[in-house]
Scaffold this motif. Structure first.
Motif, PDB file in Angstrom:
ATOM      1  N   LYS A 134      71.350  44.114  24.479  1.00 56.91           N
ATOM      2  CA  LYS A 134      72.267  44.397  25.588  1.00 56.91           C
ATOM      3  C   LYS A 134      73.005  45.713  25.363  1.00 56.91           C
ATOM      4  CE  LYS A 134      76.141  42.277  28.097  1.00 56.91           C
ATOM      5  NZ  LYS A 134      77.023  41.082  28.186  1.00 56.91           N
ATOM      6  N   ILE A 135      73.472  45.914  24.119  1.00 54.00           N
ATOM      7  CA  ILE A 135      74.190  47.153  23.791  1.00 54.00           C
ATOM      8  C   ILE A 135      73.262  48.353  23.947  1.00 54.00           C
ATOM      9  CG2 ILE A 135      75.329  48.435  21.948  1.00 54.00           C
ATOM     10  CD1 ILE A 135      76.233  45.694  20.821  1.00 54.00           C
ATOM     11  N   HIS A 144      74.184  57.564  25.993  1.00 52.66           N
ATOM     12  CA  HIS A 144      75.050  57.635  24.809  1.00 52.66           C
ATOM     13  C   HIS A 144      74.306  57.264  23.523  1.00 52.66           C
ATOM     14  CE1 HIS A 144      78.534  58.611  27.043  1.00 52.66           C
ATOM     15  NE2 HIS A 144      78.764  57.408  27.562  1.00 52.66           N
ATOM     16  N   VAL A 145      73.002  57.201  23.559  1.00 53.94           N
ATOM     17  CA  VAL A 145      72.244  56.759  22.384  1.00 53.94           C
ATOM     18  C   VAL A 145      72.455  57.703  21.200  1.00 53.94           C
ATOM     19  CG1 VAL A 145      69.946  56.337  21.440  1.00 53.94           C
ATOM     20  CG2 VAL A 145      70.508  55.557  23.746  1.00 53.94           C
ATOM     21  N   ARG A 223      83.905  51.851  23.348  1.00 50.90           N
ATOM     22  CA  ARG A 223      84.146  53.086  24.100  1.00 50.90           C
ATOM     23  C   ARG A 223      82.908  53.533  24.875  1.00 50.90           C
ATOM     24  NH1 ARG A 223      83.427  58.388  23.015  1.00 50.90           N
ATOM     25  NH2 ARG A 223      82.805  57.982  20.870  1.00 50.90           N
ATOM     26  N   LEU A 224      81.726  53.353  24.261  1.00 53.63           N
ATOM     27  CA  LEU A 224      80.503  53.868  24.877  1.00 53.63           C
ATOM     28  C   LEU A 224      79.886  52.917  25.902  1.00 53.63           C
ATOM     29  CD1 LEU A 224      78.749  55.495  21.773  1.00 53.63           C
ATOM     30  CD2 LEU A 224      80.154  56.597  23.521  1.00 53.63           C
ATOM     31  N   THR A 225      80.213  51.624  25.805  1.00 53.07           N
ATOM     32  CA  THR A 225      79.610  50.651  26.724  1.00 53.07           C
ATOM     33  C   THR A 225      80.623  49.998  27.660  1.00 53.07           C
ATOM     34  OG1 THR A 225      79.855  48.768  25.211  1.00 53.07           O
ATOM     35  CG2 THR A 225      77.854  50.103  24.994  1.00 53.07           C
ATOM     36  N   GLU A 230      83.604  39.754  23.098  1.00 56.31           N
ATOM     37  CA  GLU A 230      82.985  38.508  23.537  1.00 56.31           C
ATOM     38  C   GLU A 230      81.708  38.763  24.342  1.00 56.31           C
ATOM     39  OE1 GLU A 230      86.144  39.272  23.895  1.00 56.31           O
ATOM     40  OE2 GLU A 230      87.100  37.880  22.483  1.00 56.31           O
ATOM     41  N   GLU A 231      81.669  39.884  25.043  1.00 53.51           N
ATOM     42  CA  GLU A 231      80.518  40.190  25.904  1.00 53.51           C
ATOM     43  C   GLU A 231      79.301  40.671  25.124  1.00 53.51           C
ATOM     44  OE1 GLU A 231      82.630  41.548  30.108  1.00 53.51           O
ATOM     45  OE2 GLU A 231      82.502  42.995  28.450  1.00 53.51           O
TER      46      GLU A 231
END
Length: 241
Positions: A134-135, A144-145, A223-225, A230-231
């Protein structure tokens, strides 16, 4: 038909208090209190004291098939400590050994940054802790990879730094506490004292630094996602919550 090898390995559950008791407390008490000639004697006390962490480590490896690099280094460390005492080598070798083990791990962490599987990714950024898929998907969508990979590399350097800290502190504490000739009752007592002292002075600060590294990594993900913790927790952890 299911093979025995796939069904006979039980699930490994961390037991920190048992680890602490068997690897730290019991050996330290044996070395400090039973090394005198009226008890076990210096050689027998050393053998018995080191047998606890060595036996426990071997049990974990055989029982749960946990053949990880750090566990093997721990077994090597215990074996070298026993060898230094039984061969009555200069106590300075103990300090060198104490510094060498975390130094080797730190170098392994740095070397792993040149591979596809840096140790920080294996230990902290893995599907058992976080919902990595998911991230990663969100990082790709937001372009943002590369930035995240750079932060992950920094976390690896911080991680290696914790082992540098342990290496230096191990050497200082060993030279400070263990000053008697190896193979003597005094050497065993000092070895037991060093084992007790090293836990609060080295292990606890190292754990705090590890927590700070995870927090650094988590803040980067946040910050990036834009996700909350919890998510992005691993699904099996989120279900328990």
């Amino acid at each position: 038909m299911t093979s025995p090898s796939t069904t006979s390995v039980p699930e490994h559950k961390p037991r920190p208090w048992v680890d602490l008791l068997v690897s730290i407390v019991i050996p330290s008490v044996i070395l400090m209190k039973f090394s005198g000639d009226q008890h076990l004697g210096s050689v027998n006390a050393l053998i018995l004291g080191l047998a606890f962490p060595l036996g426990w480590g071997l049990f974990e490896l055989v029982r749960y098939h946990k053949k990880n690099f750090i566990a093997v280094l721990g077994l090597v460390s215990v074996g070298l400590t026993g060898g230094i005492g039984l061969l009555e080598l200069d106590a300075a070798w103990l300090a060198i050994k104490e510094a060498a083990i975390p130094a080797v791990i730190g170098l392994a962490v740095l070397a792993s940054t040149r591979t596809k599987y840096p140790l920080v990714r294996t230990l902290l950024y893995n599907p058992n802790v976080l919902n990595v898929d998911k991230i990663q998907q969100t990082l790709e969508e937001n372009n943002h990879v590369d930035e995240f990979e750079g932060r992950l590399l920094k976390a690896s350097y911080f991680f290696a730094g914790t082992f540098l800290f342990s290496s230096i502190m191990n050497y200082v504490i060993a030279r400070w506490i263990v000053v008697s000739p190896s193979g003597t009752q005094a050497f065993n007592e000092e070895l037991g004292r060093m084992t007790l002292v090293s836990y609060p002075m080295i292990a606890i600060p190292s754990m705090v630094m590890m927590m700070l590294i995870f927090y650094y990594l988590w803040r980067t993900i946040r910050r990036l996602t834009g996700y909350t913790l919890e998510e992005v927790m691993a699904p099996h952890l989120a279900d328990k919550g």
